[in-house]
Design a protein around this motif. Structure first.
Motif, PDB file in Angstrom:
ATOM      1  N   SER A  10      -3.449   0.344 -10.972  1.00 13.87           N
ATOM      2  CA  SER A  10      -4.113  -0.887 -10.028  1.00 13.87           C
ATOM      3  C   SER A  10      -5.503  -0.790 -10.299  1.00 13.87           C
ATOM      4  CB  SER A  10      -4.087  -0.224  -8.660  1.00 13.87           C
ATOM      5  OG  SER A  10      -4.566   1.281  -8.478  1.00 13.87           O
ATOM      6  N   ASP A  11      -6.104   0.020 -11.182  1.00  7.69           N
ATOM      7  CA  ASP A  11      -7.527  -0.323 -11.462  1.00  7.69           C
ATOM      8  C   ASP A  11      -7.911  -1.386 -12.075  1.00  7.69           C
ATOM      9  OD1 ASP A  11      -8.015   2.301 -10.557  1.00  7.69           O
ATOM     10  OD2 ASP A  11      -8.609   3.218 -12.548  1.00  7.69           O
ATOM     11  N   TYR A  12      -7.241  -2.345 -12.822  1.00  4.87           N
ATOM     12  CA  TYR A  12      -7.564  -3.535 -13.421  1.00  4.87           C
ATOM     13  C   TYR A  12      -6.740  -4.777 -12.953  1.00  4.87           C
ATOM     14  CZ  TYR A  12      -3.305  -2.307 -16.259  1.00  4.87           C
ATOM     15  OH  TYR A  12      -2.128  -2.151 -16.899  1.00  4.87           O
ATOM     16  N   SER A  13      -6.108  -4.494 -11.644  1.00  5.80           N
ATOM     17  CA  SER A  13      -5.244  -5.749 -11.129  1.00  5.80           C
ATOM     18  C   SER A  13      -6.339  -6.636 -10.494  1.00  5.80           C
ATOM     19  CB  SER A  13      -4.562  -4.930 -10.156  1.00  5.80           C
ATOM     20  OG  SER A  13      -3.936  -6.272  -9.363  1.00  5.80           O
ATOM     21  N   ARG A  14      -5.801  -7.941 -10.721  1.00  7.75           N
ATOM     22  CA  ARG A  14      -6.728  -9.101 -10.515  1.00  7.75           C
ATOM     23  C   ARG A  14      -5.965 -10.281  -9.319  1.00  7.75           C
ATOM     24  NH1 ARG A  14     -10.422 -10.872 -14.106  1.00  7.75           N
ATOM     25  NH2 ARG A  14     -10.198 -13.238 -13.378  1.00  7.75           N
ATOM     26  N   VAL A  15      -4.808  -9.517  -8.718  1.00  5.54           N
ATOM     27  CA  VAL A  15      -4.090 -10.017  -7.706  1.00  5.54           C
ATOM     28  C   VAL A  15      -3.959  -9.185  -6.582  1.00  5.54           C
ATOM     29  CG1 VAL A  15      -2.890 -11.292  -9.406  1.00  5.54           C
ATOM     30  CG2 VAL A  15      -1.823  -9.211  -8.332  1.00  5.54           C
ATOM     31  N   PHE A  16      -3.790  -9.796  -5.253  1.00  9.02           N
ATOM     32  CA  PHE A  16      -3.725  -9.124  -3.883  1.00  9.02           C
ATOM     33  C   PHE A  16      -2.108  -8.875  -3.833  1.00  9.02           C
ATOM     34  CE2 PHE A  16      -7.797 -11.317  -3.069  1.00  9.02           C
ATOM     35  CZ  PHE A  16      -8.611 -10.497  -2.839  1.00  9.02           C
ATOM     36  N   PHE A  17      -1.830  -7.939  -3.524  1.00 10.48           N
ATOM     37  CA  PHE A  17      -0.583  -7.596  -3.169  1.00 10.48           C
ATOM     38  C   PHE A  17      -0.307  -7.510  -1.595  1.00 10.48           C
ATOM     39  CE2 PHE A  17      -1.081  -5.318  -7.280  1.00 10.48           C
ATOM     40  CZ  PHE A  17      -0.238  -6.012  -7.963  1.00 10.48           C
ATOM     41  N   ASP A  18       0.820  -8.090  -1.269  1.00 12.45           N
ATOM     42  CA  ASP A  18       1.047  -8.055   0.357  1.00 12.45           C
ATOM     43  C   ASP A  18       1.437  -6.709   0.591  1.00 12.45           C
ATOM     44  OD1 ASP A  18       1.487  -9.676   2.803  1.00 12.45           O
ATOM     45  OD2 ASP A  18       3.455  -8.573   2.701  1.00 12.45           O
ATOM     46  N   ARG A  19       1.131  -6.203   1.838  1.00 13.21           N
ATOM     47  CA  ARG A  19       1.707  -4.821   2.079  1.00 13.21           C
ATOM     48  C   ARG A  19       2.962  -4.344   1.770  1.00 13.21           C
ATOM     49  NH1 ARG A  19      -0.997  -2.359   7.609  1.00 13.21           N
ATOM     50  NH2 ARG A  19      -0.722  -0.137   7.175  1.00 13.21           N
ATOM     51  N   LYS A  20       3.937  -5.285   2.077  1.00 10.89           N
ATOM     52  CA  LYS A  20       5.291  -5.174   1.722  1.00 10.89           C
ATOM     53  C   LYS A  20       5.923  -4.796   0.631  1.00 10.89           C
ATOM     54  CE  LYS A  20       7.324  -9.822   1.740  1.00 10.89           C
ATOM     55  NZ  LYS A  20       5.849 -10.623   1.962  1.00 10.89           N
ATOM     56  N   SER A  21       4.886  -5.293  -0.574  1.00 11.62           N
ATOM     57  CA  SER A  21       5.166  -5.083  -1.870  1.00 11.62           C
ATOM     58  C   SER A  21       4.825  -3.655  -2.202  1.00 11.62           C
ATOM     59  CB  SER A  21       4.338  -6.138  -2.698  1.00 11.62           C
ATOM     60  OG  SER A  21       4.714  -7.400  -2.615  1.00 11.62           O
ATOM     61  N   ILE A  22       4.108  -2.711  -1.622  1.00 11.32           N
ATOM     62  CA  ILE A  22       3.773  -1.628  -2.021  1.00 11.32           C
ATOM     63  C   ILE A  22       4.614  -0.594  -1.406  1.00 11.32           C
ATOM     64  CG2 ILE A  22       1.804   0.247  -2.108  1.00 11.32           C
ATOM     65  CD1 ILE A  22       1.165  -2.628  -3.355  1.00 11.32           C
TER      66      ILE A  22
END
Length: 496
Positions: free
Chosen positions: A131-143
């Protein structure tokens, strides 16, 4: 619209997936007259940012140990379920111990201007989690963070299945988060899935089994990341390698049954035969998940690009039917050239091509059942050389198809693994293939499993995996049956 739901399970799968989604983010255009090359709606849906603002989020479920999520762990569905359970079933006093928050990653600090942009271009950031280099937002249900108390998931095939069943019961995964993803689709076509076999093999088997129970006609395309254990060079007395090889074999057999098409990918520790080819254009650390996942992600993203290209009519079912036209070759190969040098010749493609499913260069392989090529950024003279390379095999359209697309974008989150300069895009080629040579690694697994079933001293390994000797004998028989499906006689009949 034919939406795809993406599944990532395991640490390496999520490193690969993070690069994949960063590439999707790079396709976004912000000028009215700039037309994106992909249809974003196939892979993205409206969700919420950490600031609760509407934004586009991947149609994704991402599974990993909670400790591997980094700053994303606080949005875990498991935490939500646990808190809700405590609030509704426990009437006493609840004491919550808060851990120190995980500091912002170096890359995200650079993006927000807390560090100089020149530093971003000069060196790789310190990467602690995917997750340190992620450039997108994840919706809560994805995690979907698997509790760390269950980190013994690698203990065995049956353990992984039990973990899925318990997690599904605790979080209502299939009827909750997954169901919501499906309902948010206008016309759900299927899954594109990536998973680590050592840690999430049994888990993924249980997930796919549950998925198939309800979505029998939906298509599935799978990239399976194998362990570093080599069945051709491991001894039965090596307890851990034996477990890993049997687990890999169980995964391959499971995916052959449950997935429309699967591409097993060798662990980077087994890329030694490819290193001379890779070193022509790359300087990477094979022990770095950040580096090696970048290589694999560029190939996966490019090979599957036709699913997302604007105006493309291709879908997962078409890819699977094309590659598995013989109906007995559901296990394929992923290969390509990253990056492709300038002034490519026919010899460039022959000499630099790397097969990441068999660990060979494919220099002398001519027998192929079907092949789907995608090139990025090639000029006319390069395409002529590419066509000459394709003509070396006996395949003709429609069994051999090629799509030529713009150069592969390299966001600042991508590792600095290119030999020359920090590039913003690269030329490359990627292929999905079915071929008789798939039987070679499968035979290695079949022989090892067969030998394990005969050796009494392997009983302890089997017991630790929740298996019996008869289970392993059945597995060996199933593997040999899959091997038989890759016989040259059937290929010759199909080409007549």
């Amino acid at each position: 619209m034919r939406e795809i739901i993406y599944i990532q399970a395991g640490s390496f799968a999520n490193y690969v997936g993070t690069h994949f989604w960063n590439t999707q983010e790079s396709y976004f255009t912000y000028e009215d007259d700039d037309e994106p090359i992909v249809n974003h709606d196939l892979s993205f849906e409206e969700g919420r940012s950490p600031q609760n603002q509407p934004t586009l989020c991947p149609r994704l479920l991402t599974f990993d140990q909670k400790s591997n999520f980094g700053t994303l762990a606080k949005t875990s569905q498991a935490d939500i379920a646990t808190d809700a359970s405590l609030d509704t079933t426990w009437q006493g006093r609840v004491v919550r111990e808060a851990q120190d928050p995980i500091p912002q990653s170096e890359y995200h600090a650079r993006l927000e201007g807390e560090l100089e942009e020149s530093d971003l271009e000069r060196t790789d950031p310190n990467i602690r989690y995917w997750s340190d280099y992620s450039r997108v937002f994840f919706d809560r249900k994805s995690i979907q963070a698997i509790p760390d108390a269950l980190e013994s998931i690698e203990a065995g095939w049956s353990v992984g299945q039990d973990v899925f069943q318990r997690y599904n019961e605790d979080t209502e995964l299939m009827e909750g988060a997954f169901r919501l993803l499906v309902e948010n689709c206008n016309n759900f076509q299927g899954l594109q899935m990536m998973h680590d076999t050592p840690s999430f093999g049994g888990f993924s088997h249980a997930f796919l089994t549950s998925f198939r129970d309800e979505f029998l006609k939906a298509s599935t395309l799978n990239f399976s990341f194998l362990s570093g254990a080599d069945p051709n060079h491991a001894g039965i007395d090596n307890f851990l390698d034996t477990k890993r090889i049997i687990n890999d074999a169980l995964c391959l057999q499971s995916l052959h049954q449950l997935s429309d098409i699967t591409f097993p990918i060798l662990n980077p520790s087994r890329w030694s035969a490819l290193e001379s080819n890779l070193s022509q254009g790359l300087s990477y650390d094979k022990n770095s998940l950040y580096h090696t996942s970048g290589v694999i992600s560029s190939l996966v993203e490019t090979a599957t690009l036709p699913l997302r290209l604007k105006g493309s009519q291709e879908d997962i079912a078409m890819i699977a039917d094309h590659l598995n036209w013989r109906k007995c070759s559901r296990l394929g190969q992923l290969g390509g050239i990253v990056p492709l040098p300038f002034s490519a010749t026919e010899g460039t493609f022959t000499n630099l091509y790397c097969n990441f499913s068999t660990g060979s260069s494919n220099k002398d392989e001519r027998a192929v059942f079907a092949r789907r090529n995608v090139t990025r950024g090639l000029q006319d003279k390069d395409l002529a050389a590419f066509d000459a390379w394709c003509d070396l095999s006996s395949l003709q359209e429609p069994l051999d198809s090629s799509i030529h697309a713009p150069a592969y974008p390299v966001p600042t989150s991508f590792p600095s693994i290119f030999r020359h300069t920090r590039l913003t895009s690269i030329r490359m080629a990627s292929s999905l293939v079915t071929a008789p040579s798939t039987s070679i690694p499968l035979m290695g697994y079949a022989r090892f499993v067969e030998q394990t079933a005969r050796m009494r001293r392997s009983d302890g390994v089997l017991l630790s995996m929740g298996l019996e000797s008869d289970d392993v004998k059945e597995l060996a028989s199933a593997l040999w049956e899959i091997v038989d499906g890759y016989g040259n006689d059937k290929m010759d009949e199909g080409n007549d």
